[in-house]
Design an enzyme around this catalytic site. Structure first.
Site, mmCIF file in Angstrom:
data_model
loop_
_atom_site.group_PDB
_atom_site.id
_atom_site.type_symbol
_atom_site.label_atom_id
_atom_site.label_comp_id
_atom_site.label_asym_id
_atom_site.label_seq_id
_atom_site.Cartn_x
_atom_site.Cartn_y
_atom_site.Cartn_z
ATOM 1 N N GLY A 1 0.969 -1.266 -0.069
ATOM 2 C CA GLY A 1 0.020 0.318 -0.304
ATOM 3 C C GLY A 1 0.699 1.444 0.230
ATOM 4 O O GLY A 1 0.139 1.675 -0.608
ATOM 5 N N CYS B 1 2.188 6.262 15.712
ATOM 6 C CA CYS B 1 3.223 7.054 14.970
ATOM 7 C C CYS B 1 2.622 8.816 14.331
ATOM 8 O O CYS B 1 1.129 8.276 14.032
ATOM 9 C CB CYS B 1 3.086 6.199 13.707
ATOM 10 S SG CYS B 1 1.373 5.582 12.963
HETATM 11 C C1 LIG Z 1 -4.807 3.197 5.618
HETATM 12 C C2 LIG Z 1 -3.105 2.449 4.928
HETATM 13 N N1 LIG Z 1 -2.813 2.746 4.113
HETATM 14 C C3 LIG Z 1 -1.350 2.763 3.607
HETATM 15 C C4 LIG Z 1 -1.388 1.364 3.998
HETATM 16 C C5 LIG Z 1 0.417 0.831 3.795
HETATM 17 O O1 LIG Z 1 -0.205 -0.966 3.779
HETATM 18 P P1 LIG Z 1 1.096 -1.488 3.632
HETATM 19 O O2 LIG Z 1 1.576 -1.659 4.548
HETATM 20 O O3 LIG Z 1 1.367 -2.537 2.420
HETATM 21 O O4 LIG Z 1 2.903 -1.112 2.800
HETATM 22 C C6 LIG Z 1 -1.649 0.855 5.302
HETATM 23 C C7 LIG Z 1 -0.846 0.212 6.441
HETATM 24 O O5 LIG Z 1 -1.456 0.332 7.595
HETATM 25 C C8 LIG Z 1 -3.015 1.611 5.933
HETATM 26 O O6 LIG Z 1 -2.983 1.020 7.050
#
Ligand SMILES: Cc1ncc(COP(=O)(O)O)c(C=O)c1O
Length: 385
Positions: free
Chosen positions: A70, A327
């Protein structure tokens, strides 16, 4: 007993996905770019996964690009769209409650001369449609809004937001971070008419290090890394074949009967919500148990008990949750999401995120509640001394 209730952080890989991953590492280990049979069979299998994911997302297979997750999908979409469209304007919009992979990409673009509007949210974590409307101008080239918030589960009305954006400025592109909603909330890319969508494998019982980006065929986007022609040149680099095979299988499993999956997590969330409400005093829910919120995420504050202390007490009993205050906040250790919602310090400080999957059971939730009740009672007594 173990109660793993941190499925919004990551999920256990399902056996069917494991089998597909193993296949890519044992028999089907060829490079999909190779011209011989060992390469072609892998290329074919990648195509199968792409078709499964495209069908689940409601788009064409040529609109799906595999990424490392993501985070990378958000980076490619946001930077790629901003860079490809910057001649039309340098104004971009996002919200204050985005995942760091979005927020920090916007911060980066600010250093490159883009003007950023960070949208507020209300006390329940929802963005104001009026503020979006007021923020969009002729210079606005991109809006990026998450579908489901990873800390509270708040669902933003993506369809209405998209219609509003296009009405105000038809050239503004709309990116949606759907990492937390994919599989858990029904939506289709083409009917939403958004321009790009990020998804991730490890949130839906697939492997880590694999994700996907949908980009509408008509959207202008640049690659942000240079290399070969993989993924139509948007994401160069030899494909993560074990990841792709496993991701495809995980998506297939959920979408075989998506309603069943959604019903099971909805039921678990309601069960836990009611159990906590009746068993534990002085708690505040920072997410709702209604259809404004994701069916798998519950954020709750046990007043007077620091979230991290409770988290570590619970892990001793094999109950795994997340502290809501994770975070990327200016105030170290404080959740930027709960802060943006304007919640009081004592609520933020004691916020826990619990997140479910269809492999959780009610017995696990009974056990977790009993353990939470025990530790909350104990920690409150100590704090009073
Ligand atoms: C809303 C959201 N976006 C992006 C990500 C990032 O995804 P990835 O862990 O596959 O890089 C996360 C991961 O926790 C998320 O909760």
């Amino acid at each position: 007993m173990e109660a793993y209730l941190d499925n919004a952080a990551t999920t256990k890989v399902k056996p069917e996905a494991m089998k597909a991953i193993e296949l890519a590492m044992t028999e089907m280990y060829g490079n999909p770019s190779s011209l011989h049979r060992k390469g072609l069979e892998v290329e074919k299998k990648i195509k199968e996964a792409r078709v499964i994911i495209a069908k689940a997302l409601g788009c064409k297979e040529q609109e799906i690009y595999f990424t490392s997750g993501g985070t990378e999908a958000n980076n490619i979409a946001i930077r790629g769209i901003a860079e490809a469209n910057c001649r039309s304007g340098k104004h971009i919009i996002t919200s204050k409650i985005e995942h760091p992979s979005v927020l920090n990409t916007f911060h980066y673009l600010e250093t490159k001369g883009f003007r950023v509007t960070y949208l507020d949210v209300d006390a329940n974590g929802f963005i104001s449609l009026k503020q979006i409307e007021d923020s969009i101008g002729d210079e606005t080239i991109l809006v990026s809004i998450m579908h489901v918030n990873n800390e509270t589960g708040a669902i933003q009305p993506i369809k209405e937001i998209c219609q509003l954006i296009k009405k105000r400025n038809n050239n503004t592109l709309f990116h949606v971070d759907a990492v937390q909603s994919f599989g858990k909330i029904p939506f289709k890319a083409h009917s939403l008419q958004v321009d790009s969508i990020s998804i991730s494998g490890h949130k839906i019982h697939g492997p880590k290090g694999i994700g996907g980006l949908y980009v509408n065929k008509g959207a202008k986007i640049n690659p942000i890394t240079t290399g070969g022609k993989h993924e139509l040149g948007l994401r160069p680099g030899t494909e993560n074949t074990p990841g792709i095979f496993g991701f495809g299988e995980a998506v297939k499993l959920i979408f075989k009967d998506q309603n069943k999956y959604i019903n099971s997590i909805t039921e678990l969330k309601s069960y836990f919500y009611n159990l906590l409400s009746s068993e534990i005093e002085d708690l505040v829910f920072n997410s709702g148990n209604d259809n404004g919120f994701a069916p798998n995420i519950l954020n709750v504050s046990f007043l007077g008990v620091k979230s991290e202390v409770l988290l570590h007490s619970l892990e001793v009993d094999d109950v795994f949750v997340s502290s809501g205050s994770a975070c990327s906040s200016k105030k170290k250790g404080f959740s930027h999401v709960l802060t943006a919602m304007g919640l009081k310090e004592n609520i933020i400080d004691s916020a826990i995120r619990v997140s479910f999957s269809d492999i959780n059971t009610k017995e696990e939730l009974d056990y977790a509640t009993e353990r939470i009740k025990h530790h909350v009672g104990h920690l409150r007594k100590i704090m009073k001394r």
